[in-house]
Scaffold this motif. Structure first.
Motif, PDB file in Angstrom:
ATOM      1  N   GLY A 112      85.660  44.496 -15.302  1.00 20.48           N
ATOM      2  CA  GLY A 112      84.859  44.058 -14.029  1.00 20.48           C
ATOM      3  C   GLY A 112      85.169  42.510 -13.942  1.00 20.48           C
ATOM      4  O   GLY A 112      85.753  41.787 -14.569  1.00 20.48           O
ATOM      5  N   ALA A 113      83.981  42.252 -13.291  1.00 18.81           N
ATOM      6  CA  ALA A 113      83.941  40.823 -12.676  1.00 18.81           C
ATOM      7  C   ALA A 113      83.495  39.991 -14.143  1.00 18.81           C
ATOM      8  O   ALA A 113      82.606  40.502 -14.568  1.00 18.81           O
ATOM      9  CB  ALA A 113      83.208  40.322 -11.567  1.00 18.81           C
ATOM     10  N   PRO A 114      83.860  38.672 -14.347  1.00 15.96           N
ATOM     11  CA  PRO A 114      83.493  38.061 -15.526  1.00 15.96           C
ATOM     12  C   PRO A 114      81.832  37.922 -15.129  1.00 15.96           C
ATOM     13  O   PRO A 114      81.741  37.362 -14.191  1.00 15.96           O
ATOM     14  CB  PRO A 114      84.258  36.709 -15.751  1.00 15.96           C
ATOM     15  CG  PRO A 114      85.402  37.161 -14.738  1.00 15.96           C
ATOM     16  CD  PRO A 114      85.083  38.173 -13.838  1.00 15.96           C
ATOM     17  N   ALA A 115      81.123  38.044 -16.253  1.00 13.82           N
ATOM     18  CA  ALA A 115      79.748  37.526 -16.110  1.00 13.82           C
ATOM     19  C   ALA A 115      79.511  35.989 -15.843  1.00 13.82           C
ATOM     20  O   ALA A 115      78.732  35.532 -15.200  1.00 13.82           O
ATOM     21  CB  ALA A 115      78.716  38.218 -17.286  1.00 13.82           C
ATOM     22  N   LEU A 116      80.407  35.315 -16.641  1.00 17.67           N
ATOM     23  CA  LEU A 116      80.440  33.815 -16.190  1.00 17.67           C
ATOM     24  C   LEU A 116      81.470  33.831 -15.346  1.00 17.67           C
ATOM     25  O   LEU A 116      82.629  33.808 -15.438  1.00 17.67           O
ATOM     26  CB  LEU A 116      80.827  33.405 -17.593  1.00 17.67           C
ATOM     27  CG  LEU A 116      79.894  33.184 -18.662  1.00 17.67           C
ATOM     28  CD1 LEU A 116      80.431  32.853 -20.063  1.00 17.67           C
ATOM     29  CD2 LEU A 116      78.546  32.853 -18.403  1.00 17.67           C
ATOM     30  N   ARG A 163      85.551  31.564 -24.710  1.00 15.74           N
ATOM     31  CA  ARG A 163      84.287  31.346 -24.172  1.00 15.74           C
ATOM     32  C   ARG A 163      83.951  32.233 -22.918  1.00 15.74           C
ATOM     33  O   ARG A 163      82.810  32.467 -22.871  1.00 15.74           O
ATOM     34  CB  ARG A 163      84.193  30.002 -23.644  1.00 15.74           C
ATOM     35  CG  ARG A 163      84.340  28.759 -24.888  1.00 15.74           C
ATOM     36  CD  ARG A 163      83.964  27.472 -24.389  1.00 15.74           C
ATOM     37  NE  ARG A 163      84.853  26.745 -23.486  1.00 15.74           N
ATOM     38  CZ  ARG A 163      85.796  26.079 -23.925  1.00 15.74           C
ATOM     39  NH1 ARG A 163      85.955  25.991 -25.381  1.00 15.74           N
ATOM     40  NH2 ARG A 163      86.716  25.607 -23.088  1.00 15.74           N
ATOM     41  N   ILE A 164      85.007  32.510 -22.081  1.00 11.12           N
ATOM     42  CA  ILE A 164      84.728  33.376 -20.964  1.00 11.12           C
ATOM     43  C   ILE A 164      84.523  34.754 -21.499  1.00 11.12           C
ATOM     44  O   ILE A 164      83.614  35.441 -20.930  1.00 11.12           O
ATOM     45  CB  ILE A 164      86.100  33.206 -19.992  1.00 11.12           C
ATOM     46  CG1 ILE A 164      86.177  31.923 -19.506  1.00 11.12           C
ATOM     47  CG2 ILE A 164      86.023  34.474 -19.103  1.00 11.12           C
ATOM     48  CD1 ILE A 164      87.445  31.560 -18.783  1.00 11.12           C
ATOM     49  N   ALA A 165      85.332  35.260 -22.252  1.00  5.33           N
ATOM     50  CA  ALA A 165      85.242  36.631 -23.017  1.00  5.33           C
ATOM     51  C   ALA A 165      84.113  36.804 -23.629  1.00  5.33           C
ATOM     52  O   ALA A 165      83.166  37.831 -23.425  1.00  5.33           O
ATOM     53  CB  ALA A 165      86.517  36.987 -23.808  1.00  5.33           C
ATOM     54  N   ALA A 166      83.518  35.581 -24.352  1.00  7.33           N
ATOM     55  CA  ALA A 166      82.263  35.855 -25.011  1.00  7.33           C
ATOM     56  C   ALA A 166      80.992  36.145 -24.063  1.00  7.33           C
ATOM     57  O   ALA A 166      79.998  36.571 -24.399  1.00  7.33           O
ATOM     58  CB  ALA A 166      81.852  34.664 -25.729  1.00  7.33           C
ATOM     59  N   GLY A 167      81.172  35.568 -22.781  1.00  3.26           N
ATOM     60  CA  GLY A 167      80.041  35.848 -21.932  1.00  3.26           C
ATOM     61  C   GLY A 167      80.109  37.297 -21.057  1.00  3.26           C
ATOM     62  O   GLY A 167      79.039  37.573 -20.732  1.00  3.26           O
ATOM     63  N   GLY A 168      81.026  38.154 -21.555  1.00  2.00           N
ATOM     64  CA  GLY A 168      81.074  39.508 -21.138  1.00  2.00           C
ATOM     65  C   GLY A 168      81.076  39.846 -19.728  1.00  2.00           C
ATOM     66  O   GLY A 168      81.908  38.795 -18.981  1.00  2.00           O
ATOM     67  N   ILE A 169      81.147  40.843 -19.388  1.00  2.00           N
ATOM     68  CA  ILE A 169      81.565  41.358 -18.066  1.00  2.00           C
ATOM     69  C   ILE A 169      80.049  41.907 -17.201  1.00  2.00           C
ATOM     70  O   ILE A 169      79.105  42.112 -17.625  1.00  2.00           O
ATOM     71  CB  ILE A 169      82.181  42.679 -17.932  1.00  2.00           C
ATOM     72  CG1 ILE A 169      83.460  42.343 -18.827  1.00  2.00           C
ATOM     73  CG2 ILE A 169      82.570  43.362 -16.713  1.00  2.00           C
ATOM     74  CD1 ILE A 169      84.215  43.508 -19.280  1.00  2.00           C
ATOM     75  N   ALA A 170      80.241  41.611 -15.964  1.00  2.00           N
ATOM     76  CA  ALA A 170      79.087  41.425 -15.187  1.00  2.00           C
ATOM     77  C   ALA A 170      78.544  43.066 -15.213  1.00  2.00           C
ATOM     78  O   ALA A 170      79.261  43.687 -14.495  1.00  2.00           O
ATOM     79  CB  ALA A 170      79.312  40.861 -13.791  1.00  2.00           C
TER      80      ALA A 170
END
Length: 246
Positions: A231-235, A213-220
């Motif tokens: 980079g920082a997680p988008a979520l 779920r975290i990875a699916a949110g992508g990178i900020a």
């Protein structure tokens, strides 16, 4: 997977074939009077890092002469996206497991961000363990690597130098040989790395679902890179509590 590390250089000047000696400054005198970094007396030899003070106060771990090196220990990272269950392997990395449990017991990991997410074709990890959230923080001590020896070659690396850090592995981040501290990474997709990172456990099925779920949110995105792969997680991810057991 590196953290930043400072390097101090000492230069000696030569004048006319003789060594140039400068008068010591008061600051130099104070530095000379400082005691050497403390190191625990057991086999793990946890060593203070005065140049890299702890991101959150914590004592050196216990270091008994007979470090527990059999069996597994369950730890759960309770995050804002769901639980990440870990099984720590004492036999594989006894000093690393001992340090991780020590930090969890002292609540070092509580209310800390996971500051880095990667989505390279050959590196897919979530990195955590720095209370400062900068990627430079640690516990104020270091200890030696307990490197894996049985990882298979990475099928994506024709040179044979890299090994497969498979989906679900739990490993330590570092800033070079024998610089383990508090930062660790969770592998959410098969990755190819040189075997320079201590593997000390694995993530359970529920934890992998949380990582997905975290990875699916992508990178900020950043102003410099609107579509980063590191980079920082988008979520934003926060470890709310690290507890021993389920």
């Amino acid at each position: 997977m590196s953290r930043l590390a400072g390097v101090a250089l000492l230069a000696t000047g030569l004048v006319g074939g003789s060594v140039a000696v400068a008068a010591p400054s008061p600051a130099a005198g104070r530095a000379a009077a400082e005691p050497p970094p403390q190191t625990t007396p057991g086999p793990c030899a946890y060593t203070e890092t005065p140049d890299e003070p702890p991101a959150r106060p914590v004592p050196l771990p216990p270091d008994p002469r007979r470090t527990p090196d059999h069996g597994t220990v369950r730890v759960t990272l309770r995050t804002n996206h769901g639980p990440i269950g870990l099984t720590l392997d004492r036999e594989q990395a006894p000093c690393t497991v001992q340090s991780f449990l020590h930090l969890a017991r002292h609540r070092f990991y509580d209310r800390t961000p996971c500051h880095r997410l990667t989505a390279y074709p050959t590196l897919s990890v979530l990195q955590c363990g720095d209370p400062s959230g900068t990627g430079e923080g640690g516990p104020g001590y270091r200890y030696a690597d307990e490197l894996p020896t049985g990882l298979p070659p990475a099928p994506t690396d024709p040179t044979g130098e890299r090994r497969l850090y498979a989906r679900g592995l739990l490993a330590m981040a570092n800033a070079g040989p024998d610089t383990n501290g508090s930062q660790f990474f969770l592998v959410y997709a098969d990755s190819a790395l040189r075997p320079n990172y201590t593997v000390f456990g694995e993530v359970d099925a529920a934890g992998l679902a949380t990582l997905d779920r975290i990875a699916a949110g992508g990178i900020a995105p950043t102003p410099e890179d609107p579509a980063p792969v590191d980079g920082a997680p988008a979520l934003p991810v926060e470890i709310r509590r690290a507890v021993r057991g389920r």
